[in-house]
Design a protein around this motif. Structure first.
Motif, short mmCIF file in Angstrom:
data_model
loop_
_atom_site.label_atom_id
_atom_site.label_comp_id
_atom_site.label_asym_id
_atom_site.label_seq_id
_atom_site.Cartn_x
_atom_site.Cartn_y
_atom_site.Cartn_z
N ALA A 1 -6.65 10.07 12.82
CA ALA A 1 -7.53 10.82 12.44
C ALA A 1 -7.30 11.31 11.00
CB ALA A 1 -7.94 12.04 13.59
N ALA A 2 -6.32 11.68 10.92
CA ALA A 2 -5.75 12.08 9.48
C ALA A 2 -6.00 11.14 8.48
CB ALA A 2 -4.16 12.89 9.67
N MET A 3 -5.46 9.97 8.67
CA MET A 3 -5.54 8.75 7.46
C MET A 3 -7.04 8.58 7.41
SD MET A 3 -2.15 6.46 8.09
CE MET A 3 -2.41 5.71 6.66
N GLU A 4 -8.00 8.57 8.41
CA GLU A 4 -9.27 8.28 8.35
C GLU A 4 -9.99 9.41 7.50
OE1 GLU A 4 -10.68 6.91 11.94
OE2 GLU A 4 -10.03 4.85 11.74
N GLU A 5 -9.53 10.69 7.71
CA GLU A 5 -10.02 11.95 6.88
C GLU A 5 -9.84 11.48 5.26
OE1 GLU A 5 -10.21 15.95 9.26
OE2 GLU A 5 -8.76 15.66 7.71
N HIS A 6 -8.44 10.80 5.07
CA HIS A 6 -8.20 10.45 3.76
C HIS A 6 -8.75 9.23 3.14
CE1 HIS A 6 -5.89 12.64 0.80
NE2 HIS A 6 -5.50 11.51 0.57
N SER B 1 -7.27 14.57 19.73
CA SER B 1 -6.32 14.36 18.80
C SER B 1 -7.13 14.71 17.39
CB SER B 1 -5.72 13.08 18.84
OG SER B 1 -5.03 12.82 20.04
N ALA B 2 -8.20 14.02 17.53
CA ALA B 2 -9.19 14.03 16.32
C ALA B 2 -9.78 15.57 16.04
CB ALA B 2 -10.31 13.14 16.45
N GLN B 3 -9.89 16.39 17.17
CA GLN B 3 -10.31 17.57 16.93
C GLN B 3 -9.05 18.41 16.47
OE1 GLN B 3 -13.23 19.31 17.45
NE2 GLN B 3 -12.30 20.86 16.62
N TRP B 4 -7.88 18.29 16.92
CA TRP B 4 -6.67 18.93 16.61
C TRP B 4 -6.69 18.81 15.08
CZ3 TRP B 4 -2.34 18.09 13.84
CH2 TRP B 4 -1.15 19.01 14.07
N VAL B 5 -6.52 17.52 14.49
CA VAL B 5 -6.49 17.34 13.13
C VAL B 5 -7.63 18.35 12.36
CG1 VAL B 5 -7.03 15.66 11.34
CG2 VAL B 5 -5.76 14.95 13.10
N GLU B 6 -8.78 18.38 12.73
CA GLU B 6 -9.96 19.09 12.40
C GLU B 6 -9.38 20.61 12.31
OE1 GLU B 6 -14.45 20.22 13.06
OE2 GLU B 6 -13.81 18.16 13.50
N ASP B 7 -8.70 21.06 13.49
CA ASP B 7 -8.49 22.54 13.52
C ASP B 7 -6.95 22.70 12.78
OD1 ASP B 7 -10.54 22.78 15.04
OD2 ASP B 7 -9.58 22.65 16.98
N VAL C 1 -2.06 18.82 7.93
CA VAL C 1 -2.55 17.64 7.41
C VAL C 1 -2.41 17.36 5.89
CG1 VAL C 1 -4.73 16.11 7.07
CG2 VAL C 1 -4.19 17.33 9.48
N ALA C 2 -2.60 18.68 5.32
CA ALA C 2 -2.47 18.68 3.94
C ALA C 2 -1.12 18.39 3.53
CB ALA C 2 -2.88 19.97 3.24
N ALA C 3 -0.28 18.63 4.38
CA ALA C 3 1.25 18.28 3.63
C ALA C 3 1.67 16.87 4.16
CB ALA C 3 2.30 19.03 4.61
N TRP C 4 0.91 16.10 4.94
CA TRP C 4 0.99 14.65 5.24
C TRP C 4 0.21 13.96 3.78
CZ3 TRP C 4 -1.39 14.92 10.83
CH2 TRP C 4 -0.46 15.80 11.50
N SER C 5 -0.56 14.40 3.37
CA SER C 5 -1.36 13.73 2.54
C SER C 5 -1.10 14.19 1.15
CB SER C 5 -3.05 13.64 2.66
OG SER C 5 -3.32 15.28 2.42
N GLU C 6 -0.08 14.91 0.99
CA GLU C 6 0.41 15.41 -0.37
C GLU C 6 0.70 14.35 -1.30
OE1 GLU C 6 3.15 18.74 -2.55
OE2 GLU C 6 3.13 18.69 -0.22
N ASN D 1 0.88 -1.40 0.02
CA ASN D 1 -0.05 0.02 0.06
C ASN D 1 0.94 1.28 0.11
OD1 ASN D 1 -1.69 2.05 0.59
ND2 ASN D 1 -3.22 0.61 1.49
N SER D 2 1.19 1.62 -1.15
CA SER D 2 2.09 2.87 -1.35
C SER D 2 1.61 4.11 -0.70
CB SER D 2 2.64 2.97 -2.77
OG SER D 2 1.46 3.09 -3.63
N ASP D 3 0.38 4.15 -0.85
CA ASP D 3 -0.27 5.48 -0.35
C ASP D 3 -0.10 5.43 1.12
OD1 ASP D 3 -1.25 7.20 -2.88
OD2 ASP D 3 -2.29 5.23 -3.06
N ALA D 4 -0.50 4.43 1.87
CA ALA D 4 -0.53 4.59 3.32
C ALA D 4 0.95 4.58 3.71
CB ALA D 4 -0.99 3.13 3.89
N TYR D 5 1.68 4.02 3.08
CA TYR D 5 3.30 4.27 3.64
C TYR D 5 3.83 5.63 3.21
CZ TYR D 5 8.33 3.35 2.82
OH TYR D 5 9.84 3.18 3.07
N LYS D 6 3.24 6.15 2.12
CA LYS D 6 3.68 7.61 1.79
C LYS D 6 2.93 8.53 2.81
CE LYS D 6 4.15 11.18 -1.73
NZ LYS D 6 4.13 11.23 -3.14
N PHE D 7 1.89 8.26 3.36
CA PHE D 7 1.23 9.01 4.43
C PHE D 7 1.88 9.05 5.69
CE2 PHE D 7 -1.67 11.15 6.94
CZ PHE D 7 -2.94 11.53 6.35
#
Length: 214
Positions: A132-137, A87-93, A98-103, A52-58
């Motif tokens: 939380a960040a990965m589940e948003e994705h 932690s989930a609220q922190w991700v939302e805020d 988070v956008a940099a992690w999922s680029e 899973n290259s996308d999970a690895y990259k995230f």
């Protein structure tokens, strides 16, 4: 501290006390009795990138600051709230981080990812934020808290996909060296982790060598 009394404690970062009491300082440690600064690293099982290259990259792109982690830890300490929810609220805020992690990462489409962690609030915070960040994705992430020895064993054996809880190069040195041939070190997700002697800023000492026995 209000009375400016002399206070000397063993402290470590990340810890909520540095968010609550910012006017604290580490004493210099010329003999490195407590070691130098450490990083908290992300580790992955050997075949994760292929599977899973996308999970690895995230997971590889996940990184944040000591102050971010301590913010979550302080809120959990003061409110008694669930650190996963905080932690989930922190991700939302903090969607900019988070956008940099999922680029460059495609949607997870429900892919199941297992993360091993330790039952320390610092690692509960980092694992909770990553989950939380990965589940948003679009990933489906499970975090399991286990003993630190089991963290390394489970990643090296492939029983879990990754961890973001490896303190290196000192704290978890032996565990890492025992398993380094059977896992991938993705590098630091947090820099500036530290253990040492801490005093309030108002104390007129700067080094452990300034301490005098009674």
């Amino acid at each position: 501290m209000q009375n400016e009394d002399p206070i000397i404690i063993t402290g470590w970062n990340p810890h909520w006390m540095f968010a609550l009491y910012p006017d604290m300082k580490y004493l210099e440690d010329p003999q490195e009795i407590y070691g130098g600064e450490e990083t908290i690293n992300s580790l992955a099982r050997l075949d994760l990138e292929e599977d899973n290259s996308d999970a690895y990259k995230f997971i590889e792109q996940f990184e944040w600051d000591v102050e971010d982690m301590e913010e979550i830890m302080l809120e959990a300490e003061e409110t008694g709230g669930d650190i996963g929810d905080i932690s989930a609220q922190w991700v939302e805020d903090n969607q900019d981080k988070v956008a940099a992690w999922s680029e460059g990462v495609a949607e997870g489409n429900g892919a199941e990812i297992e993360i091993a962690s330790t039952p320390w609030d610092s690692e509960r915070a980092s694992s909770g934020v990553l989950k939380a960040a990965m589940e948003e994705h679009g990933f489906n992430v499970t975090v399991t808290d286990v003993d630190v020895a089991v963290v390394f064993e489970s990643v090296a054996s492939g029983d879990v996909d990754a961890t973001v809880a490896a303190w290196l190069p000192i704290t978890h040195k032996d565990f890492y060296e025992n398993h380094e041939d059977n896992l991938i070190d993705l590098g630091p997700n947090l820099e500036g982790a530290k253990i040492g002697i801490v005093v309030p800023e108002y104390m007129d000492i700067d080094s452990i060598e300034d301490l005098q026995p009674n």
